[in-house]
Write a protein that holds these residues in place. Sequence first.
Motif, PDB file in Angstrom:
ATOM      1  N   MET A   1       0.848  -1.190   0.000  1.00  0.00           N
ATOM      2  CA  MET A   1       0.000   0.000   0.000  1.00  0.00           C
ATOM      3  C   MET A   1       0.886   1.242   0.000  1.00  0.00           C
ATOM      4  N   GLN A   3       0.751   5.315   1.006  1.00  0.00           N
ATOM      5  CA  GLN A   3      -0.044   6.250   1.798  1.00  0.00           C
ATOM      6  C   GLN A   3       0.744   7.536   2.005  1.00  0.00           C
ATOM      7  N   SER A  46       4.692   1.893  -2.022  1.00  0.00           N
ATOM      8  CA  SER A  46       4.868   0.570  -2.627  1.00  0.00           C
ATOM      9  C   SER A  46       5.528   0.710  -3.997  1.00  0.00           C
ATOM     10  N   PRO A  49       2.415   1.826  -7.251  1.00  0.00           N
ATOM     11  CA  PRO A  49       1.140   2.156  -6.605  1.00  0.00           C
ATOM     12  C   PRO A  49       0.009   2.472  -7.583  1.00  0.00           C
ATOM     13  N   GLY A  54      -6.887  -0.153  -9.933  1.00  0.00           N
ATOM     14  CA  GLY A  54      -6.528   0.087  -8.541  1.00  0.00           C
ATOM     15  C   GLY A  54      -7.469   1.094  -7.901  1.00  0.00           C
ATOM     16  N   THR A  55      -7.498   1.104  -6.592  1.00  0.00           N
ATOM     17  CA  THR A  55      -8.355   2.020  -5.847  1.00  0.00           C
ATOM     18  C   THR A  55      -7.492   2.956  -5.027  1.00  0.00           C
ATOM     19  N   SER A 115      -4.473   7.303   0.182  1.00  0.00           N
ATOM     20  CA  SER A 115      -3.931   5.935   0.152  1.00  0.00           C
ATOM     21  C   SER A 115      -4.281   5.265  -1.161  1.00  0.00           C
ATOM     22  N   LYS A 117      -4.381   1.474  -2.988  1.00  0.00           N
ATOM     23  CA  LYS A 117      -4.422   0.035  -2.667  1.00  0.00           C
ATOM     24  C   LYS A 117      -4.498  -0.775  -3.931  1.00  0.00           C
TER      25      LYS A 117
END
Length: 117
Positions: A1, A3, A46, A49, A54-55, A115, A117
């Motif tokens: 993740m 952030q 990450s 990302p 992706g969300t 963020s 994820k």
Amino acid sequence: MTQSTVQEIGVLVPTFQEDKIVILFGPSAPAELREISVIHEFNELSEEPLRVGGTFYFDNEAFTITAVGSLANKNFKELGHISIYFQEPEGEVLPGSIFASPFRFPTIKEGTVISFK
């Protein structure tokens, strides 16, 4: 993740609400870009990302990535910079941009957690 936390919101950021564009930049953003940017600092990062499907979240507001520019991950990791368009891509996706739905401008304030994820 991945952030990060919003540190500062440029004075011109609200003017992009109608066009539904958010420009993110890390703390090293040059002065001339700070007034149009949301300045954020990574808490966690990450490898890749940004990916289609992706969300990501601005606090609890969820968005789905629909397109990713060719340099978006590199620029995001190195500079904290991407341009997020909350709309359908028209033509070629700019290298440092991503597109996301739903097509609405997120609520952003100092301290907002972003963020991926």
